[in-house]
Design a protein around this motif. Structure first.
Motif, PDB file in Angstrom:
ATOM      1  N   ASN A  95      -3.035 -43.399 -10.297  1.00 53.21           N
ATOM      2  CA  ASN A  95      -3.458 -41.997 -10.375  1.00 53.21           C
ATOM      3  C   ASN A  95      -4.067 -41.488  -9.062  1.00 53.21           C
ATOM      4  N   THR A  96      -3.812 -42.210  -7.965  1.00 56.12           N
ATOM      5  CA  THR A  96      -4.319 -41.803  -6.652  1.00 56.12           C
ATOM      6  C   THR A  96      -3.153 -41.497  -5.727  1.00 56.12           C
ATOM      7  N   ILE A  97      -3.272 -40.381  -5.034  1.00 53.46           N
ATOM      8  CA  ILE A  97      -2.240 -39.963  -4.088  1.00 53.46           C
ATOM      9  C   ILE A  97      -2.877 -39.850  -2.700  1.00 53.46           C
ATOM     10  N   THR A  98      -2.209 -40.408  -1.706  1.00 53.35           N
ATOM     11  CA  THR A  98      -2.648 -40.338  -0.317  1.00 53.35           C
ATOM     12  C   THR A  98      -1.593 -39.544   0.441  1.00 53.35           C
ATOM     13  N   TYR A  99      -2.037 -38.584   1.219  1.00 51.54           N
ATOM     14  CA  TYR A  99      -1.082 -37.673   1.843  1.00 51.54           C
ATOM     15  C   TYR A  99      -1.593 -37.161   3.186  1.00 51.54           C
ATOM     16  N   GLU A 100      -0.636 -36.925   4.094  1.00 53.14           N
ATOM     17  CA  GLU A 100      -0.927 -36.317   5.385  1.00 53.14           C
ATOM     18  C   GLU A 100      -0.852 -34.810   5.221  1.00 53.14           C
ATOM     19  N   TRP A 101      -1.651 -34.098   6.026  1.00 51.73           N
ATOM     20  CA  TRP A 101      -1.661 -32.647   5.930  1.00 51.73           C
ATOM     21  C   TRP A 101      -2.007 -32.008   7.267  1.00 51.73           C
ATOM     22  N   VAL A 102      -1.799 -30.696   7.313  1.00 48.62           N
ATOM     23  CA  VAL A 102      -2.215 -29.866   8.441  1.00 48.62           C
ATOM     24  C   VAL A 102      -3.052 -28.734   7.861  1.00 48.62           C
ATOM     25  N   TYR A 103      -4.187 -28.488   8.511  1.00 47.00           N
ATOM     26  CA  TYR A 103      -5.086 -27.396   8.127  1.00 47.00           C
ATOM     27  C   TYR A 103      -5.292 -26.529   9.351  1.00 47.00           C
ATOM     28  N   GLY A 104      -5.250 -25.227   9.170  1.00 46.88           N
ATOM     29  CA  GLY A 104      -5.445 -24.354  10.318  1.00 46.88           C
ATOM     30  C   GLY A 104      -5.695 -22.925   9.901  1.00 46.88           C
ATOM     31  N   GLY A 105      -5.765 -22.068  10.911  1.00 44.57           N
ATOM     32  CA  GLY A 105      -6.016 -20.656  10.703  1.00 44.57           C
ATOM     33  C   GLY A 105      -6.724 -20.084  11.912  1.00 44.57           C
ATOM     34  N   ILE A 106      -7.412 -18.972  11.705  1.00 45.05           N
ATOM     35  CA  ILE A 106      -8.179 -18.326  12.771  1.00 45.05           C
ATOM     36  C   ILE A 106      -9.649 -18.380  12.395  1.00 45.05           C
ATOM     37  N   PHE A 107     -10.432 -19.036  13.242  1.00 53.49           N
ATOM     38  CA  PHE A 107     -11.857 -19.248  13.001  1.00 53.49           C
ATOM     39  C   PHE A 107     -12.655 -18.069  13.544  1.00 53.49           C
ATOM     40  N   ASN A 108     -13.537 -17.533  12.703  1.00 56.17           N
ATOM     41  CA  ASN A 108     -14.469 -16.482  13.095  1.00 56.17           C
ATOM     42  C   ASN A 108     -15.829 -16.828  12.511  1.00 56.17           C
ATOM     43  N   GLY A 109     -16.762 -17.197  13.361  1.00 53.41           N
ATOM     44  CA  GLY A 109     -18.087 -17.553  12.870  1.00 53.41           C
ATOM     45  C   GLY A 109     -18.859 -18.308  13.921  1.00 53.41           C
ATOM     46  N   SER A 110     -19.862 -19.025  13.474  1.00 52.07           N
ATOM     47  CA  SER A 110     -20.710 -19.797  14.390  1.00 52.07           C
ATOM     48  C   SER A 110     -20.443 -21.277  14.228  1.00 52.07           C
ATOM     49  N   TRP A 111     -20.500 -21.971  15.348  1.00 50.32           N
ATOM     50  CA  TRP A 111     -20.448 -23.435  15.355  1.00 50.32           C
ATOM     51  C   TRP A 111     -21.669 -23.882  16.131  1.00 50.32           C
ATOM     52  N   GLY A 112     -22.685 -24.296  15.410  1.00 52.32           N
ATOM     53  CA  GLY A 112     -23.964 -24.576  16.051  1.00 52.32           C
ATOM     54  C   GLY A 112     -24.533 -23.280  16.588  1.00 52.32           C
ATOM     55  N   GLU A 113     -24.832 -23.269  17.863  1.00 55.04           N
ATOM     56  CA  GLU A 113     -25.400 -22.078  18.517  1.00 55.04           C
ATOM     57  C   GLU A 113     -24.321 -21.126  19.035  1.00 55.04           C
ATOM     58  N   LYS A 114     -23.083 -21.573  19.045  1.00 53.70           N
ATOM     59  CA  LYS A 114     -22.012 -20.799  19.666  1.00 53.70           C
ATOM     60  C   LYS A 114     -21.316 -19.881  18.659  1.00 53.70           C
ATOM     61  N   LYS A 115     -21.146 -18.633  19.028  1.00 49.10           N
ATOM     62  CA  LYS A 115     -20.402 -17.655  18.236  1.00 49.10           C
ATOM     63  C   LYS A 115     -18.941 -17.734  18.656  1.00 49.10           C
ATOM     64  N   ILE A 116     -18.065 -17.876  17.687  1.00 46.07           N
ATOM     65  CA  ILE A 116     -16.632 -18.031  17.965  1.00 46.07           C
ATOM     66  C   ILE A 116     -15.879 -16.891  17.285  1.00 46.07           C
ATOM     67  N   ILE A 117     -15.033 -16.220  18.063  1.00 50.05           N
ATOM     68  CA  ILE A 117     -14.292 -15.079  17.531  1.00 50.05           C
ATOM     69  C   ILE A 117     -12.793 -15.290  17.765  1.00 50.05           C
ATOM     70  N   ASN A 118     -12.033 -15.204  16.668  1.00 44.71           N
ATOM     71  CA  ASN A 118     -10.561 -15.230  16.697  1.00 44.71           C
ATOM     72  C   ASN A 118      -9.963 -16.433  17.414  1.00 44.71           C
ATOM     73  N   LYS A 119     -10.476 -17.620  17.123  1.00 46.20           N
ATOM     74  CA  LYS A 119      -9.916 -18.847  17.716  1.00 46.20           C
ATOM     75  C   LYS A 119      -8.947 -19.484  16.738  1.00 46.20           C
ATOM     76  N   GLN A 120      -7.694 -19.513  17.135  1.00 42.68           N
ATOM     77  CA  GLN A 120      -6.677 -20.146  16.312  1.00 42.68           C
ATOM     78  C   GLN A 120      -6.762 -21.655  16.502  1.00 42.68           C
ATOM     79  N   PHE A 121      -6.569 -22.407  15.413  1.00 38.93           N
ATOM     80  CA  PHE A 121      -6.618 -23.863  15.482  1.00 38.93           C
ATOM     81  C   PHE A 121      -5.675 -24.447  14.443  1.00 38.93           C
ATOM     82  N   SER A 122      -5.357 -25.700  14.641  1.00 35.24           N
ATOM     83  CA  SER A 122      -4.552 -26.462  13.690  1.00 35.24           C
ATOM     84  C   SER A 122      -4.898 -27.931  13.886  1.00 35.24           C
ATOM     85  N   ILE A 123      -5.304 -28.589  12.801  1.00 32.58           N
ATOM     86  CA  ILE A 123      -5.655 -30.005  12.895  1.00 32.58           C
ATOM     87  C   ILE A 123      -4.907 -30.808  11.831  1.00 32.58           C
ATOM     88  N   LYS A 124      -4.804 -32.101  12.092  1.00 32.88           N
ATOM     89  CA  LYS A 124      -4.148 -33.013  11.163  1.00 32.88           C
ATOM     90  C   LYS A 124      -5.195 -33.832  10.425  1.00 32.88           C
TER      91      LYS A 124
END
Length: 156
Positions: A95-124
């Motif tokens: 009943n367990t499934i292991t799978y590879e994936w890609v997650y991405g989109g356009i990030f708008n927000g804060s990462w720690g102290e840094k404000k990030i606007i319209n940064k496209q990303f894609s990670i595995k």
């Protein structure tokens, strides 16, 4: 005797195939809920006692309400156009499934102290998801490339 063994084997094989189909089908539907950005639908796939483990933060969250809040905030909070799709190998064991994936989109927000606007990303990444006999997710473990994510956001 030989016919009995063959019938038992075929019966067990059919049961394994049915379980694998159900697990795969539940995962596909769950990922579709993410594609729809439907938090209440995402929540509906979790068992009351679900456990979510996030490797990059080494965090374990327990319980349906807490997991839904944490996981949807983490992956949709600053990425309203997020996508999450299977991208490679899929392995099913019981009943367990292991799978590879890609997650991405356009990030708008804060990462720690840094404000990030319209940064496209894609990670595995790779996840393991365990589903109970009622078709509810009881455990999910996510392993993904935080370094690439931070690099694409320009924070490292």
């Amino acid at each position: 005797m030989k016919k009995t063994v063959i019938l038992l084997f075929l019966g067990a094989l059919t049961l394994v195939q049915a379980t694998e189909f159900k697990v795969s089908s539940v995962l596909d539907d769950y990922m579709q809920a993410w594609s729809e950005h439907n938090i209440s639908k995402i929540d509906s796939y979790y068992d009351e006692n679900v456990i979510w483990y996030d490797l990059p933060s080494d965090t374990t969250i327990k319980g349906k309400e807490a997991v839904t809040q944490a996981i949807t905030t983490a992956f949709m909070g600053y990425v309203p156009d997020m996508y999450w799709v299977k991208s490679g190998d899929v392995f099913i064991s019981g009943n367990t499934i292991t799978y590879e994936w890609v997650y991405g989109g356009i990030f708008n927000g804060s990462w720690g102290e840094k404000k990030i606007i319209n940064k496209q990303f894609s990670i595995k990444g790779i996840s393991t998801t365990t589903i109970n006999k009622n078709g509810k997710i009881i455990k999910q473990k996510d392993y993904y490339d935080m370094y690439s994510f931070q690099k694409q956001l320009g924070v490292i």
